[in-house]
Design a protein around this motif. Sequence first.
Motif, PDB file in Angstrom:
ATOM      1  N   PRO A  57       6.047  25.622  13.916  1.00 28.09           N
ATOM      2  CA  PRO A  57       7.314  26.337  13.656  1.00 28.09           C
ATOM      3  C   PRO A  57       7.172  27.845  13.516  1.00 28.09           C
ATOM      4  N   LEU A  58       6.212  28.309  12.704  1.00 23.96           N
ATOM      5  CA  LEU A  58       6.052  29.749  12.512  1.00 23.96           C
ATOM      6  C   LEU A  58       5.589  30.423  13.803  1.00 23.96           C
ATOM      7  N   HIS A  59       4.683  29.751  14.537  1.00 23.01           N
ATOM      8  CA  HIS A  59       4.234  30.287  15.822  1.00 23.01           C
ATOM      9  C   HIS A  59       5.429  30.447  16.776  1.00 23.01           C
ATOM     10  N   THR A  60       6.288  29.434  16.776  1.00 25.59           N
ATOM     11  CA  THR A  60       7.443  29.427  17.669  1.00 25.59           C
ATOM     12  C   THR A  60       8.399  30.567  17.349  1.00 25.59           C
ATOM     13  N   VAL A  61       8.686  30.780  16.069  1.00 24.56           N
ATOM     14  CA  VAL A  61       9.599  31.844  15.649  1.00 24.56           C
ATOM     15  C   VAL A  61       9.057  33.207  16.061  1.00 24.56           C
ATOM     16  N   VAL A  62       7.773  33.452  15.799  1.00 26.77           N
ATOM     17  CA  VAL A  62       7.163  34.736  16.149  1.00 26.77           C
ATOM     18  C   VAL A  62       7.183  34.943  17.656  1.00 26.77           C
ATOM     19  N   PHE A  63       6.822  33.919  18.412  1.00 21.82           N
ATOM     20  CA  PHE A  63       6.800  34.015  19.877  1.00 21.82           C
ATOM     21  C   PHE A  63       8.198  34.336  20.409  1.00 21.82           C
ATOM     22  N   ALA A  64       9.224  33.649  19.901  1.00 24.68           N
ATOM     23  CA  ALA A  64      10.588  33.853  20.381  1.00 24.68           C
ATOM     24  C   ALA A  64      11.103  35.249  20.046  1.00 24.68           C
ATOM     25  N   ILE A  65      10.847  35.713  18.832  1.00 25.16           N
ATOM     26  CA  ILE A  65      11.331  37.032  18.411  1.00 25.16           C
ATOM     27  C   ILE A  65      10.629  38.143  19.178  1.00 25.16           C
ATOM     28  N   VAL A  66       9.309  38.072  19.281  1.00 25.70           N
ATOM     29  CA  VAL A  66       8.550  39.118  19.977  1.00 25.70           C
ATOM     30  C   VAL A  66       8.944  39.187  21.451  1.00 25.70           C
ATOM     31  N   THR A  67       9.115  38.033  22.090  1.00 27.72           N
ATOM     32  CA  THR A  67       9.485  38.016  23.507  1.00 27.72           C
ATOM     33  C   THR A  67      10.884  38.596  23.716  1.00 27.72           C
ATOM     34  N   THR A  68      11.817  38.255  22.838  1.00 30.01           N
ATOM     35  CA  THR A  68      13.175  38.791  22.946  1.00 30.01           C
ATOM     36  C   THR A  68      13.189  40.294  22.729  1.00 30.01           C
ATOM     37  N   LEU A  69      12.434  40.782  21.757  1.00 25.70           N
ATOM     38  CA  LEU A  69      12.363  42.230  21.515  1.00 25.70           C
ATOM     39  C   LEU A  69      11.743  42.949  22.712  1.00 25.70           C
ATOM     40  N   ALA A  70      10.757  42.315  23.350  1.00 32.63           N
ATOM     41  CA  ALA A  70      10.158  42.906  24.545  1.00 32.63           C
ATOM     42  C   ALA A  70      11.182  43.003  25.677  1.00 32.63           C
ATOM     43  N   MET A  71      12.038  41.994  25.793  1.00 32.14           N
ATOM     44  CA  MET A  71      13.107  42.035  26.795  1.00 32.14           C
ATOM     45  C   MET A  71      14.089  43.159  26.473  1.00 32.14           C
ATOM     46  N   PHE A  72      14.418  43.326  25.194  1.00 36.59           N
ATOM     47  CA  PHE A  72      15.280  44.430  24.771  1.00 36.59           C
ATOM     48  C   PHE A  72      14.653  45.767  25.150  1.00 36.59           C
ATOM     49  N   SER A  73      13.359  45.900  24.903  1.00 35.58           N
ATOM     50  CA  SER A  73      12.690  47.182  25.117  1.00 35.58           C
ATOM     51  C   SER A  73      12.669  47.588  26.580  1.00 35.58           C
ATOM     52  N   MET A  74      12.805  46.627  27.473  1.00 34.03           N
ATOM     53  CA  MET A  74      12.829  46.935  28.903  1.00 34.03           C
ATOM     54  C   MET A  74      14.251  47.058  29.446  1.00 34.03           C
ATOM     55  N   GLY A  75      15.224  47.132  28.548  1.00 36.08           N
ATOM     56  CA  GLY A  75      16.610  47.355  28.952  1.00 36.08           C
ATOM     57  C   GLY A  75      17.279  46.163  29.611  1.00 36.08           C
ATOM     58  N   LEU A  76      16.743  44.958  29.396  1.00 39.23           N
ATOM     59  CA  LEU A  76      17.274  43.787  30.084  1.00 39.23           C
ATOM     60  C   LEU A  76      18.545  43.235  29.456  1.00 39.23           C
ATOM     61  N   TYR A  77      18.948  43.779  28.314  1.00 35.93           N
ATOM     62  CA  TYR A  77      20.227  43.393  27.716  1.00 35.93           C
ATOM     63  C   TYR A  77      21.210  44.558  27.739  1.00 35.93           C
ATOM     64  N   GLU A  78      20.973  45.492  28.640  1.00 39.03           N
ATOM     65  CA  GLU A  78      21.856  46.635  28.826  1.00 39.03           C
ATOM     66  C   GLU A  78      22.913  46.275  29.862  1.00 39.03           C
ATOM     67  N   PRO A  79      24.210  46.221  29.478  1.00 36.82           N
ATOM     68  CA  PRO A  79      25.247  45.773  30.422  1.00 36.82           C
ATOM     69  C   PRO A  79      25.419  46.675  31.628  1.00 36.82           C
ATOM     70  N   ARG A  80      25.030  47.959  31.518  1.00 36.78           N
ATOM     71  CA  ARG A  80      25.210  48.886  32.639  1.00 36.78           C
ATOM     72  C   ARG A  80      23.952  49.005  33.493  1.00 36.78           C
ATOM     73  N   LEU A  81      23.060  48.046  33.382  1.00 33.14           N
ATOM     74  CA  LEU A  81      21.844  48.040  34.185  1.00 33.14           C
ATOM     75  C   LEU A  81      22.196  47.899  35.665  1.00 33.14           C
ATOM     76  N   ARG A  82      21.733  48.832  36.483  1.00 31.72           N
ATOM     77  CA  ARG A  82      22.113  48.868  37.890  1.00 31.72           C
ATOM     78  C   ARG A  82      21.027  48.334  38.814  1.00 31.72           C
ATOM     79  N   GLU A  83      20.058  47.653  38.270  1.00 30.37           N
ATOM     80  CA  GLU A  83      18.951  47.138  39.069  1.00 30.37           C
ATOM     81  C   GLU A  83      19.395  45.943  39.906  1.00 30.37           C
TER      82      GLU A  83
END
Length: 472
Positions: A57-83
């Motif tokens: 459980p703890l491994h899963t929570v950390v993996f999910a949070i870190v991966t989601t934050l990494a996606m955020f950091s690459m602008g993948l949740y930016e609605p105006r992304l023109r890629e």
Amino acid sequence: MTGLVGTVRIFNHHINVGYYWLALIDMFLFAASSYLGAVLYFMSVDGHVLRHMPALPLHTVVFAIVTTLAMFSMGLYEPRLREGVNGILLRTLGAFGLMIVAMTLVFYVMPDLRLWRGNFAISTATALVAALTNRLLWTRFIDLEQFKRRVLVLGCGSTASTVNRKMRRKADRRGIRIVGYIRQGDEQSCIEKEPTVSLDCPLSEYAQRNNIDEIVVAMEERRNNLPQDELLRCRSMGVRVVDIVDFFEQETGKVLVRHVHPSWFTYSDGFQRGDANHFGKRLFDVTVSFLLLMVAWPFMLLTVLAIWIEDGFGAPVLYRQRRVGLNGRIFEVIKFRSMTTSAESDGKARWATANDARITRVGGFIRKTRIDELPQIINVMAGDMAFVGPRPERPEFVRELSEQIPYFEKRHCVKPGITGWAQMNYPYGASLKDSFNKLEFDLYYVKNQSLFLDFLVLLQTAEVIIFGKGAR
């Protein structure tokens, strides 16, 4: 269903609800991928899956949070992304690369969270496939007409044409549909390739008949020409009525300088700074700067050696330059020297340009990767700068820009920063036009500054470094 893709305000910052739903779904998929990776791995190793489940459980929570934050950091949740598809794939691969680095650091600091390599590899591969599949399905879902907010623009003159000009691309209109532009009186139309409407019925009736969700007031002359009673009736029907300045603020994250009146700064929400906010901001700046220094000092040392190798031992490594800070106070910013020592030998201040001959080979690299900005940690510690804020400009440029750009001095209501909202959204500013466009993003930050927005900017700084946005 329009609320699913609309914008809401969280800690003053306007966010697109749809893309935060996407992040939440991704986080769930990443957690499921972690569990699936464990099941597949342990079934192939010893067949005793249940024996290892209590530690997951703890491994899963950390993996999910870190991966989601990494996606955020690459602008993948930016609605105006023109890629396009290739751009999304590149950013997703970059996000997973960041996740692997971040998880490696987590495993080093907290050994009890360490995942078996086979388990981690299967979980990562599964999460990557899930992220790409979810993105493909979500993109098709979010562009369905029934989920778009139906917007009516009141006006068809030059002010209303701003919507047409600044929101031409599909990415700029994601989640909204411009139903039409209402001609008021003898207003001269400046709208191209968009429907204009001359009302043959009351505005409220037209809005009800066409299922309008929002009316944007963008008229040239409002005095004695604004249909106040009809707009009030529309509001009572549940139709949102907004000024064009507020519309662009919520949809694009910037303030339309040309359409702002001085009273807007006084009466609009935002521009409030309390003691608690000031203390929290200062604590955030010092903490982030200290953590960055702990991680970045080897790169800073290598930069010193690289500069000496190129220019000779004893050559100046740091560069001090006068900049304008909070409330117009002058301070000296500290950076790694990226130009030749004779870059401004004539004493005349110049903006850096593309392929600037004054930039050294080492300088070109450290500017692209933003390593040249790292000594500004000292400025943050000293209180001259914040970690997040508008880019500090030189006094010579500030005087020139303040004379030509309205409200330019408003950006000095907060401390300048190492990184900022404008740097996230606009490339390097090296002209009057660039400075004007960047000011629109800076004013958004000044108006809506919060620790939440600072955290989002900090998170997306990885995208700036990796893709070289705003560097010159």
